[in-house]
Design an enzyme around this catalytic site. Structure first.
Site, PDB file in Angstrom:
ATOM      1  N   CYS A  68       1.045  -0.996  -0.038  1.00  0.00           N
ATOM      2  CA  CYS A  68       0.427  -0.278   0.146  1.00  0.00           C
ATOM      3  C   CYS A  68       0.739   1.103  -0.044  1.00  0.00           C
ATOM      4  CB  CYS A  68      -0.868  -0.336   1.372  1.00  0.00           C
ATOM      5  SG  CYS A  68      -1.948  -1.673   1.759  1.00  0.00           S
ATOM      6  N   HIS A  74      -9.608   2.955  -2.805  1.00  0.00           N
ATOM      7  CA  HIS A  74      -7.455   2.318  -2.108  1.00  0.00           C
ATOM      8  C   HIS A  74      -6.799   1.144  -3.488  1.00  0.00           C
ATOM      9  CE1 HIS A  74      -4.197   1.188   0.164  1.00  0.00           C
ATOM     10  NE2 HIS A  74      -4.669   0.059   0.292  1.00  0.00           N
TER      11      HIS A  74
END
Ligand SMILES: [Zn+2]
Lengths: 390, 152
Positions: A86, A334
């Site tokens: 991430c 995301h």
């Protein structure tokens, strides 16, 4: 090291793009960021391309950056391919900062792109499940979810934080997302809706989780001199910090202090900026409860007071320290490899006064981005903090 | 081309990767044997690790003979336990997971099983014992057997 400017930024709206691939999403933001910076593509001397999971989704495991950059005719320059779960594109941004700060080049492109929707949810989920140690964690049934839920419970037990406060974070994110045309979800939700959404792992419910998505974000980093040719008020990088998780061997943060707290201290020391100077923050709310403990890690309040910060509305737009004005990961979305530069993009827009309906007033002078990635042995595998100022 | 596999045995190349990393645990071959997890102990500082490893995190000695293989205790105490309602492929939800602290000072991640398990039962300090059992199914639907902890 010399001062580096973020001269141009661009992002796609996050969401589901079944008709677009990595190249199309990337081309849009590369051209957008170059236009924003007032440079030509041929001025780019170095590119760092961040993508986390395309190898498992599309099969293009190697040389993704070169394949993507070919779409806009970029070649014959050093290109690095970056992966840090991430925190992938914050890592690409960090590389570009090093390249310009060191004087190696004057103009660098940092790109983050991810395409998680592929018509096969199991495949997307299987790819996401590789952001941890697959041997002793993933294949034994571990996931991000279990870690975030355990951390949330420990915060509740230690400091009396409530599930309702965690739900309020999600409500704030969705409210901000409703003001952001780049957000995947642009619809407000109520506390009741968050609490009654599907239980995922107590205290986490579905509306507290970042969705999967597609998207891209890019930034052009330049020397301050080049930035000044285009603007009288460049946005500069006060500090760029990246760390891997310490080797805790599942002993977790209780014995070592939080990783983000350590990195924040280092960032404040290097930049000469303190938490009291921040006007706006984007942080890694992969699951809403995490936002509360990250407030504390970043020193926005004392340890244990994160829940109260939410109750008092201090982190809302209009509060004393607005957090995740973009809608955060929960509402903005995301797409793993694009997230870091998208967070940086939001802060650049806020500092320039270009954040539209979600603009923080008065226009902030300093903003911070915290982006964590992956999990290994009880900590982020990668954690990045960028402080930007005007 | 460098790195190309020139092996003639193309069929072998199509077999799935081994599901579990080898050397994590020993399953008993008869009823007289007990299962155990395989760890490492640093001869210099005494710190114990799971899974076994080459270098001590603390001493970082370059001589690998400073690390010795050890069998870990079967019983430990729950540090964290919780139910999850979303899972990777092959796991049936909801299921319980947690971290178990072993007397050697090692914290192990594992699935948790036991009678009448609930979020309320999975409290810190509960005793748990390692067992070898099916932990999930692989992509072909075969049982994957490995370690789990049973909450007592
Ligand atoms: Zn040692």
């Amino acid at each position: 090291m010399r001062e580096v400017a973020v001269s141009g930024v661009s992002m796609t709206r996050f969401g589901k793009y079944m008709e677009k691939g990595l190249r199309e999403l990337s081309a849009e933001v590369i051209l957008g960021a170059a236009n924003d910076a007032g440079i030509d593509l041929k001025d780019i001397q170095f590119a760092s391309v961040g993508n986390s999971l395309a190898g498992l989704i599309t099969g293009q495991e190697s040389v993704r950056g070169q394949v993507i950059l070919k779409e806009v005719g970029l070649g014959g320059i050093p290109v690095t391919n970056v992966e840090n779960a991430c925190a992938t594109s914050s890592t690409a941004f960090f590389e570009c900062w090093m390249a310009v700060a060191s004087g190696y080049c004057d103009v660098a492109l940092a790109l983050g792109v991810e395409k998680l929707f592929c018509g096969d949810t199991a495949r997307s989920n299987a790819a996401l499940a590789t952001c941890i140690d697959v041997d002793v964690e993933g294949r034994m049934g571990f996931s991000f979810l279990g870690w975030y839920a355990a951390e949330a419970r420990s915060h509740m037990e230690t400091y009396g934080t409530t599930q309702e406060q965690m739900a309020k974070v999600s409500v704030k994110s969705h409210k901000n997302g409703s003001l952001n045309p780049y957000a995947q979800y642009q619809k407000e939700v109520s506390i009741e809706e968050v609490l009654s959404s599907r239980p995922i792992a107590w205290p986490i419910t579905l509306l507290m989780c970042a969705p999967i998505g597609d998207g891209a974000a890019a930034a052009i980093l330049t020397s301050k001199d080049i930035a000044r040719r285009h603007t009288s008020e460049p946005i500069t990088i006060a500090s760029s910090e990246l760390t891997s998780g310490r080797i805790l061997d599942c002993r977790r943060a209780e014995s070592a202090g939080a990783l983000t707290e350590m990195l924040a201290k280092k960032s404040y020391e290097k930049s000469g900026i303190g938490p009291e100077d921040l006007g706006v923050v984007e942080l890694h709310d992969a699951f809403s409860p995490a936002e509360i403990s990250i407030y504390e890690d970043l020193g926005l309040c004392n340890r244990g007071e994160g829940g109260r910060l939410v109750d008092e509305g201090k982190t809302e737009i209009g509060g004393t320290i607005p957090v995740n004005t973009s809608g955060g990961l929960a509402a903005k979305g995301h797409p793993v490899g694009a997230t870091g530069i998208a967070m940086i993009t939001e802060i650049v827009w806020q500092l320039r006064g270009l954040a539209g309906k979600r603009q923080v007033e008065p226009r902030p002078k300093v903003g911070l981005v915290q982006n964590g990635g992956g999990l290994v042995a009880g900590e982020y595998a990668a954690d990045a903090i960028h402080i930007l100022k005007r | 081309m460098a790195g190309q596999d020139t092996s003639k045995d193309t069929k072998k190349g199509k077999e799935p990767l081994p599901f579990l990393r080898p050397g994590l645990f020993v399953a008993p071959l008869s009823s007289e044997e007990t299962p155990h997890l395989i760890g490492s102990r640093c001869k210099l500082c005494g710190r114990v690790f799971f899974p076994k490893r080459t270098v001590c995190f603390d001493c970082k000695h370059l001589d690998t003979s400073t690390m010795e293989e050890v069998h870990l205790s079967l019983k430990g105490k729950l540090h964290t336990g919780l139910f999850v309602h979303a899972a990777p492929e092959g796991f049936k939800t909801p299921y319980a997971i947690g971290f178990i602290d072993l007397p050697e000072g090692v914290r192990v991640f594992s699935q948790l099983v036991g009678e009448n398990l609930s979020d309320e039962v999975l409290t810190a300090g509960r005793e748990a014992e390692m067992i070898i059992e099916k932990i999930r199914e692989d992509e072909a639907g075969n049982d994957v057997v490995a370690y789990k902890f049973k909450v007592i």
